[in-house]
Motif scaffolding. Structure first.
Motif, PDB file in Angstrom:
ATOM      1  N   LYS A 142      31.554  40.263  49.936  1.00 39.66           N
ATOM      2  CA  LYS A 142      30.732  39.068  49.685  1.00 39.66           C
ATOM      3  C   LYS A 142      31.548  38.049  48.904  1.00 39.66           C
ATOM      4  O   LYS A 142      32.184  38.379  47.899  1.00 39.66           O
ATOM      5  N   GLU A 143      31.510  36.796  49.384  1.00 44.00           N
ATOM      6  CA  GLU A 143      32.260  35.722  48.728  1.00 44.00           C
ATOM      7  C   GLU A 143      31.801  35.545  47.275  1.00 44.00           C
ATOM      8  O   GLU A 143      30.614  35.692  46.967  1.00 44.00           O
ATOM      9  N   GLY A 144      32.744  35.199  46.414  1.00 45.20           N
ATOM     10  CA  GLY A 144      32.349  34.931  45.031  1.00 45.20           C
ATOM     11  C   GLY A 144      33.487  34.408  44.182  1.00 45.20           C
ATOM     12  O   GLY A 144      34.658  34.656  44.462  1.00 45.20           O
ATOM     13  N   ARG A 145      33.129  33.657  43.187  1.00 45.19           N
ATOM     14  CA  ARG A 145      34.085  33.143  42.199  1.00 45.19           C
ATOM     15  C   ARG A 145      33.477  33.413  40.837  1.00 45.19           C
ATOM     16  O   ARG A 145      32.255  33.343  40.661  1.00 45.19           O
ATOM     17  N   MET A 146      34.315  33.737  39.861  1.00 44.69           N
ATOM     18  CA  MET A 146      33.891  34.018  38.487  1.00 44.69           C
ATOM     19  C   MET A 146      32.783  35.088  38.481  1.00 44.69           C
ATOM     20  O   MET A 146      31.700  34.898  37.939  1.00 44.69           O
ATOM     21  N   ALA A 152      30.131  43.012  39.875  1.00 51.37           N
ATOM     22  CA  ALA A 152      31.313  43.242  40.728  1.00 51.37           C
ATOM     23  C   ALA A 152      31.030  44.160  41.906  1.00 51.37           C
ATOM     24  O   ALA A 152      31.476  43.895  43.032  1.00 51.37           O
ATOM     25  N   TYR A 153      30.308  45.246  41.680  1.00 53.68           N
ATOM     26  CA  TYR A 153      30.085  46.209  42.775  1.00 53.68           C
ATOM     27  C   TYR A 153      29.291  45.584  43.923  1.00 53.68           C
ATOM     28  O   TYR A 153      29.413  46.024  45.070  1.00 53.68           O
ATOM     29  N   ASP A 154      28.489  44.557  43.636  1.00 53.66           N
ATOM     30  CA  ASP A 154      27.748  43.876  44.701  1.00 53.66           C
ATOM     31  C   ASP A 154      28.687  43.164  45.680  1.00 53.66           C
ATOM     32  O   ASP A 154      28.287  42.843  46.800  1.00 53.66           O
ATOM     33  N   HIS A 155      29.897  42.869  45.231  1.00 53.74           N
ATOM     34  CA  HIS A 155      30.843  42.125  46.063  1.00 53.74           C
ATOM     35  C   HIS A 155      31.778  43.036  46.848  1.00 53.74           C
ATOM     36  O   HIS A 155      32.621  42.559  47.602  1.00 53.74           O
ATOM     37  N   THR A 190      35.809  52.836  54.587  1.00 56.12           N
ATOM     38  CA  THR A 190      34.598  53.598  54.302  1.00 56.12           C
ATOM     39  C   THR A 190      33.692  52.723  53.448  1.00 56.12           C
ATOM     40  O   THR A 190      34.107  52.251  52.376  1.00 56.12           O
ATOM     41  N   THR A 191      32.484  52.464  53.946  1.00 57.02           N
ATOM     42  CA  THR A 191      31.597  51.557  53.208  1.00 57.02           C
ATOM     43  C   THR A 191      31.196  52.176  51.868  1.00 57.02           C
ATOM     44  O   THR A 191      31.177  53.402  51.704  1.00 57.02           O
ATOM     45  N   LYS A 192      30.873  51.316  50.925  1.00 56.85           N
ATOM     46  CA  LYS A 192      30.709  51.751  49.533  1.00 56.85           C
ATOM     47  C   LYS A 192      29.566  52.743  49.328  1.00 56.85           C
ATOM     48  O   LYS A 192      29.603  53.529  48.378  1.00 56.85           O
ATOM     49  N   MET A 235      40.493  32.917  41.520  1.00 57.61           N
ATOM     50  CA  MET A 235      40.417  32.600  42.952  1.00 57.61           C
ATOM     51  C   MET A 235      39.052  32.982  43.496  1.00 57.61           C
ATOM     52  O   MET A 235      38.459  33.960  43.043  1.00 57.61           O
ATOM     53  N   THR A 236      38.620  32.272  44.529  1.00 64.99           N
ATOM     54  CA  THR A 236      37.446  32.712  45.274  1.00 64.99           C
ATOM     55  C   THR A 236      37.817  33.947  46.087  1.00 64.99           C
ATOM     56  O   THR A 236      38.850  33.954  46.763  1.00 64.99           O
ATOM     57  N   LEU A 237      37.018  34.977  45.993  1.00 64.15           N
ATOM     58  CA  LEU A 237      37.203  36.170  46.826  1.00 64.15           C
ATOM     59  C   LEU A 237      36.346  36.023  48.084  1.00 64.15           C
ATOM     60  O   LEU A 237      35.187  35.602  47.995  1.00 64.15           O
TER      61      LEU A 237
END
Ligand code: MN
Length: 294
Positions: A142-146, A152-155, A190-192, A235-237
């Motif tokens: 999932k895209e995200g910055r800051m 974090a685990y949601d991304h 392998t999905t989380k 950076m944007t992930l």
């Protein structure tokens, strides 16, 4: 779910001993360039692949007969953490101040990515050692910055095995880690949801039959949420971005003919051949027998 890329850009889901080919069901063109299909599969996962009735598809092939390709060949970036285990810092004679929490991260070129069925091709660099590093790949979903450590685990989309291959020495780190095939990732993502506790994932690496590295993510200097927070502060992930965790102690040389096996608990396992005669001479890497190592 274990999502594999195979046989020329096809996308599949691993079911037991087989791969269910979902390429056509997802509308993926395996020959499209640039090869960004997996980035889209990850970005649209909740809407498409997660709800696909994979069991109804009869396009299966044996996993053992597939050519396994790197799962995300064209991510926006590959972020890598140096010196992220204390015992690796000790073996590299790194000063106490030189750790991932004070030095940050670097980038590896996406062109260094290769897959489980691809060999590591060693360049011809007489007098220089080329080392394996056993790492876990964290694949962003999932895209995200800051992004906060709490979020974090949601991304995270999932995890894979990753080998960070490096010419030891004191030259620019990015160049030493940039040769083609210096970043094998696989054998699939392998999905989380299949990882019971990402704070305690065990991993091992063998060269031929010799166990060289044995570690657990609980010993990371900067843990997985910390890596995502640090990288995204800058950076944007984006979906498909790959974070290499950093290696534990036990790094060492690989030579042509070796087989490097990496196994990560609940994530996967792959064995990658090492071949030589890769060319790649540059005067930068003329034998200097450097004393500074990283
Ligand atoms: Mn590394």
């Amino acid at each position: 779910m274990k999502i594999v890329r195979f046989n020329g850009g096809r996308i599949g889901v691993v079911k037991g001993e087989n791969i269910v080919d979902v390429t056509d069901a997802l509308g993926v063109d395996p020959a499209a360039w640039p090869p960004i299909a997996m980035v889209n599969v990850i970005a649209d996962y909740e809407r498409k692949l997660k709800n696909l009735d994979v069991g109804s598809l009869n396009a299966t092939i044996p996993f053992a007969s597939a050519k396994l390709e790197t799962p995300v060949p064209w991510p926006n970036k590959v972020i890598a953490f140096p010196v992220n285990y204390h015992k690796h810092a000790v073996e590299m004679n790194s000063p106490d101040s030189y750790r991932a929490n004070t030095q940050g991260f670097f980038l590896k070129p996406c062109s260094s990515l290769s897959g489980a069925s691809d060999p590591i091709v060693l360049p011809d660099l007489p007098g220089r050692e080329i080392h394996h590093e056993c790492e876990i790949a964290i694949v962003i979903g999932k895209e995200g910055r800051m992004i906060s450590e709490k979020d974090a685990y949601d991304h995270i989309f999932g995890y894979a095995c990753l080998l960070d291959i490096v010419v030891r020495g004191s030259e620019e780190r990015v160049m030493r880690k940039a040769y083609d095939t210096f970043c094998p990732v696989g054998p699939y993502i392998t999905t989380k949801d299949e990882i019971p506790d990402p704070r305690a994932i065990g991993m091992k690496l063998w060269v031929n039959d010799e166990l060289r590295q044995h570690a657990n993510t609980r010993d990371l200097v900067v843990d997985i949420p910390g890596m995502i927070a640090m990288a995204s502060s800058v950076m944007t992930l984006y979906p498909g971005d790959i974070i290499a965790s950093g290696t534990p102690e036990g790094v060492g040389p690989i030579v042509a003919g070796d087989k490097v096996r990496i196994a990560i608990e609940n994530v996967g396992e792959m064995t990658v051949d090492v071949v030589g005669n890769g060319g790649g001479y540059t005067p930068v890497f003329v034998d200097k027998r450097t004393t500074v190592k990283s």
